[in-house]
Design a protein around this motif. Sequence first.
Motif, PDB file in Angstrom:
ATOM      1  N   VAL A   1      -9.003  -4.243  -5.345  1.00 41.99           N
ATOM      2  CA  VAL A   1      -9.618  -2.954  -5.671  1.00 41.99           C
ATOM      3  C   VAL A   1      -8.890  -1.821  -4.950  1.00 41.99           C
ATOM      4  O   VAL A   1      -8.574  -0.784  -5.552  1.00 41.99           O
ATOM      5  CB  VAL A   1     -11.128  -2.968  -5.303  1.00 41.99           C
ATOM      6  CG1 VAL A   1     -11.730  -1.585  -5.469  1.00 41.99           C
ATOM      7  CG2 VAL A   1     -11.874  -3.978  -6.153  1.00 41.99           C
ATOM      8  N   VAL A   2      -8.587  -2.042  -3.662  1.00 43.69           N
ATOM      9  CA  VAL A   2      -7.931  -0.996  -2.870  1.00 43.69           C
ATOM     10  C   VAL A   2      -6.567  -0.639  -3.480  1.00 43.69           C
ATOM     11  O   VAL A   2      -6.228   0.538  -3.645  1.00 43.69           O
ATOM     12  CB  VAL A   2      -7.780  -1.446  -1.395  1.00 43.69           C
ATOM     13  CG1 VAL A   2      -6.857  -0.513  -0.630  1.00 43.69           C
ATOM     14  CG2 VAL A   2      -9.144  -1.505  -0.726  1.00 43.69           C
ATOM     15  N   VAL A   3      -5.791  -1.675  -3.853  1.00 43.26           N
ATOM     16  CA  VAL A   3      -4.459  -1.427  -4.410  1.00 43.26           C
ATOM     17  C   VAL A   3      -4.557  -0.648  -5.722  1.00 43.26           C
ATOM     18  O   VAL A   3      -3.812   0.319  -5.946  1.00 43.26           O
ATOM     19  CB  VAL A   3      -3.730  -2.775  -4.616  1.00 43.26           C
ATOM     20  CG1 VAL A   3      -2.575  -2.614  -5.572  1.00 43.26           C
ATOM     21  CG2 VAL A   3      -3.239  -3.310  -3.296  1.00 43.26           C
ATOM     22  N   THR A   4      -5.504  -1.034  -6.590  1.00 38.77           N
ATOM     23  CA  THR A   4      -5.655  -0.352  -7.880  1.00 38.77           C
ATOM     24  C   THR A   4      -6.078   1.100  -7.674  1.00 38.77           C
ATOM     25  O   THR A   4      -5.541   2.008  -8.325  1.00 38.77           O
ATOM     26  CB  THR A   4      -6.691  -1.086  -8.754  1.00 38.77           C
ATOM     27  OG1 THR A   4      -6.392  -2.472  -8.746  1.00 38.77           O
ATOM     28  CG2 THR A   4      -6.672  -0.574 -10.175  1.00 38.77           C
ATOM     29  N   VAL A   5      -7.026   1.319  -6.767  1.00 41.61           N
ATOM     30  CA  VAL A   5      -7.514   2.683  -6.510  1.00 41.61           C
ATOM     31  C   VAL A   5      -6.379   3.542  -5.938  1.00 41.61           C
ATOM     32  O   VAL A   5      -6.175   4.687  -6.352  1.00 41.61           O
ATOM     33  CB  VAL A   5      -8.727   2.647  -5.553  1.00 41.61           C
ATOM     34  CG1 VAL A   5      -9.050   4.037  -5.045  1.00 41.61           C
ATOM     35  CG2 VAL A   5      -9.936   2.058  -6.267  1.00 41.61           C
TER      36      VAL A   5
ATOM     37  N   GLY B   1       0.149   2.355 -18.192  1.00 47.10           N
ATOM     38  CA  GLY B   1       0.723   1.533 -19.250  1.00 47.10           C
ATOM     39  C   GLY B   1       1.745   0.548 -18.713  1.00 47.10           C
ATOM     40  O   GLY B   1       1.746  -0.628 -19.078  1.00 47.10           O
ATOM     41  N   PHE B   2       2.607   1.031 -17.783  1.00 47.07           N
ATOM     42  CA  PHE B   2       3.598   0.141 -17.168  1.00 47.07           C
ATOM     43  C   PHE B   2       2.907  -0.869 -16.248  1.00 47.07           C
ATOM     44  O   PHE B   2       3.210  -2.060 -16.272  1.00 47.07           O
ATOM     45  CB  PHE B   2       4.603   0.940 -16.330  1.00 47.07           C
ATOM     46  CG  PHE B   2       5.642   1.652 -17.142  1.00 47.07           C
ATOM     47  CD1 PHE B   2       6.316   0.993 -18.150  1.00 47.07           C
ATOM     48  CD2 PHE B   2       5.952   2.980 -16.903  1.00 47.07           C
ATOM     49  CE1 PHE B   2       7.289   1.637 -18.899  1.00 47.07           C
ATOM     50  CE2 PHE B   2       6.911   3.639 -17.652  1.00 47.07           C
ATOM     51  CZ  PHE B   2       7.577   2.965 -18.650  1.00 47.07           C
ATOM     52  N   ALA B   3       1.980  -0.362 -15.415  1.00 45.75           N
ATOM     53  CA  ALA B   3       1.379  -1.201 -14.370  1.00 45.75           C
ATOM     54  C   ALA B   3       0.631  -2.385 -14.978  1.00 45.75           C
ATOM     55  O   ALA B   3       0.646  -3.479 -14.431  1.00 45.75           O
ATOM     56  CB  ALA B   3       0.444  -0.366 -13.503  1.00 45.75           C
ATOM     57  N   GLY B   4      -0.031  -2.138 -16.137  1.00 41.87           N
ATOM     58  CA  GLY B   4      -0.810  -3.209 -16.742  1.00 41.87           C
ATOM     59  C   GLY B   4       0.052  -4.349 -17.244  1.00 41.87           C
ATOM     60  O   GLY B   4      -0.431  -5.463 -17.420  1.00 41.87           O
TER      61      GLY B   4
ATOM     62  N   ALA C   1       0.829  -1.207   0.000  1.00 41.84           N
ATOM     63  CA  ALA C   1       0.000   0.000   0.000  1.00 41.84           C
ATOM     64  C   ALA C   1       0.862   1.256   0.000  1.00 41.84           C
ATOM     65  O   ALA C   1       0.617   2.209  -0.741  1.00 41.84           O
ATOM     66  CB  ALA C   1      -0.937  -0.019   1.199  1.00 41.84           C
ATOM     67  N   LEU C   2       1.914   1.220   0.836  1.00 43.57           N
ATOM     68  CA  LEU C   2       2.825   2.363   0.912  1.00 43.57           C
ATOM     69  C   LEU C   2       3.501   2.590  -0.444  1.00 43.57           C
ATOM     70  O   LEU C   2       3.585   3.721  -0.934  1.00 43.57           O
ATOM     71  CB  LEU C   2       3.876   2.110   2.003  1.00 43.57           C
ATOM     72  CG  LEU C   2       4.841   3.260   2.277  1.00 43.57           C
ATOM     73  CD1 LEU C   2       4.102   4.403   2.956  1.00 43.57           C
ATOM     74  CD2 LEU C   2       6.008   2.805   3.149  1.00 43.57           C
ATOM     75  N   ALA C   3       3.940   1.488  -1.075  1.00 49.94           N
ATOM     76  CA  ALA C   3       4.612   1.598  -2.370  1.00 49.94           C
ATOM     77  C   ALA C   3       3.663   2.184  -3.411  1.00 49.94           C
ATOM     78  O   ALA C   3       4.064   3.013  -4.238  1.00 49.94           O
ATOM     79  CB  ALA C   3       5.107   0.224  -2.815  1.00 49.94           C
ATOM     80  N   CYS C   4       2.385   1.768  -3.382  1.00 47.62           N
ATOM     81  CA  CYS C   4       1.409   2.269  -4.353  1.00 47.62           C
ATOM     82  C   CYS C   4       1.222   3.776  -4.214  1.00 47.62           C
ATOM     83  O   CYS C   4       0.955   4.468  -5.193  1.00 47.62           O
ATOM     84  CB  CYS C   4       0.063   1.576  -4.157  1.00 47.62           C
ATOM     85  SG  CYS C   4       0.051  -0.094  -4.772  1.00 47.62           S
TER      86      CYS C   4
ATOM     87  N   SER D   1     -11.003   1.123 -15.812  1.00 44.52           N
ATOM     88  CA  SER D   1     -11.057   0.026 -16.776  1.00 44.52           C
ATOM     89  C   SER D   1      -9.995  -1.026 -16.489  1.00 44.52           C
ATOM     90  O   SER D   1     -10.037  -2.122 -17.047  1.00 44.52           O
ATOM     91  CB  SER D   1     -10.883   0.556 -18.198  1.00 44.52           C
ATOM     92  OG  SER D   1      -9.511   0.767 -18.482  1.00 44.52           O
ATOM     93  N   ALA D   2      -9.021  -0.720 -15.622  1.00 40.50           N
ATOM     94  CA  ALA D   2      -8.024  -1.727 -15.245  1.00 40.50           C
ATOM     95  C   ALA D   2      -8.567  -2.658 -14.171  1.00 40.50           C
ATOM     96  O   ALA D   2      -8.004  -3.735 -13.946  1.00 40.50           O
ATOM     97  CB  ALA D   2      -6.746  -1.047 -14.753  1.00 40.50           C
TER      98      ALA D   2
END
Lengths: 285, 172
Positions: A136-140, A82-85, A39-42, A182-183
């Motif tokens: 969901v939390v990580v993506t958001v 783009g990178f994350a996907g 979470a911190l890294a995100c 959309s991810a």
Amino acid sequence: MTALDVRPATPVAARGGTLVVYRWETAKLVRQVRTRLVALACVVAPFLFAAALEIQTTTPQDTLFGRWVHDSGFAVPLVVLGFAGQWALPALTSVVAGDIFAGEDRHGTWRTILTRSRSRAQVFAGKTLAALTYAVVVTVLLGASSLLAGVLVVGRQPLVGLSGTLIGPGHATALVLAAWASALPPVLAFTGLGLLLSVAGRNGALGIGGPVVIGLVMQLAAMVDLPVPVRTLLLSTPFAAWHGLFADPPFRGPLLWGALVSAAYLLVSVGGAYALLRRRDITGG
Amino acid sequence: MRTHRSRGSARSANGSTRGGRAAVRRGVALAVAAFVALPALAGCDTTAVDRDRVNAAVAPTFANLYVLQQQLRGRKVAAATLKARADCARGTGPNASTRGAGDDWTCTLSWFNAGPAVTATANYQLHVKPDGCYTADGDGPSDLNGTPTLTASDGATVTNPLWRFDGCFDIS
């Protein structure tokens, strides 16, 4: 429940049992060092990325919108997306999903939790929901943080879209948020793969590494000029569905197909994981 | 006791492990089949990248970016009056083609610069990816697309929108 495994659930367990498991699992996740670090890294990584771009003159040209990172803050979250996907999002979600069932094997605790008053279905549902919530939390977090990093470090300049049109700050904000939303379907599908491998392999390493490898193999396959129906069925394709939002006129077909394909992957893997767990004999361990 | 109850004993002689192994075998078989099938499928001419789609995507994108570039240089034009057209093809000589992803696409853009009588042209090299996104790299004239930055009418050094540009078209 199979015929072999009939355990009469008490009314108390049946009512809200899933919710109890879910609360317990999320409480465990919140207290884990691993999930806290992710979470911190995100939150921090997008700001470091934006700052690193700011102090040098070169741009990440091989990524869409990479050429515009110095000109518009809205390019930053799109470059990050783009990178994350490519591998980051599958890896981030698998860290939890790939281990949430295998962890019970590692600690030898299946017999302990399944002899309590929660049924196998409730334990499965609770853990699955916890892993999906985490995804969901990580993506958001990552999406919101990259948008903030772009806007705060670079600014709210209009963005040049994928058809050369200028997109104003308000519209660009909405489009960036839609692109990150959309991810979510493919991230949840990769979570499902992680859960399936976690149950089938009984091994956290397989559950965490497996979805990442599957994602990379699909990326490789997508580099070949495949027929469109085959390409549509790959789980790497939905991660690029947002491109159409930034064209003029926008095309949204890939978003719909991406959501459908991701939903199919999620249903099949979660269904498979449940079928395997339901049939498992835990009396020995 | 603790080691005894861990995976070793759970894995022996029960149905789910056999089911798991069968699933793994099926998975491996499927992966092998996919690796055999994918190149075979790729060999067929089933690409979604063709000249009409590339032309239709590059021309308006160029026109919009041209308007942006002229704006930076202090000249007002409208994209519609340019009537930009793209003529793209893949490869040269006997290998020339009009289909498929690759980095050997070239485009000639033509548009009406100052009224309907004066036609201007520009060249681009295109890398078209199988997913319908492309990168266009300016290949002359150099005052239009030869430099990564340009000097705006207010004296600032800004990104030249026509030096290289990205775009995507719908392949579905």
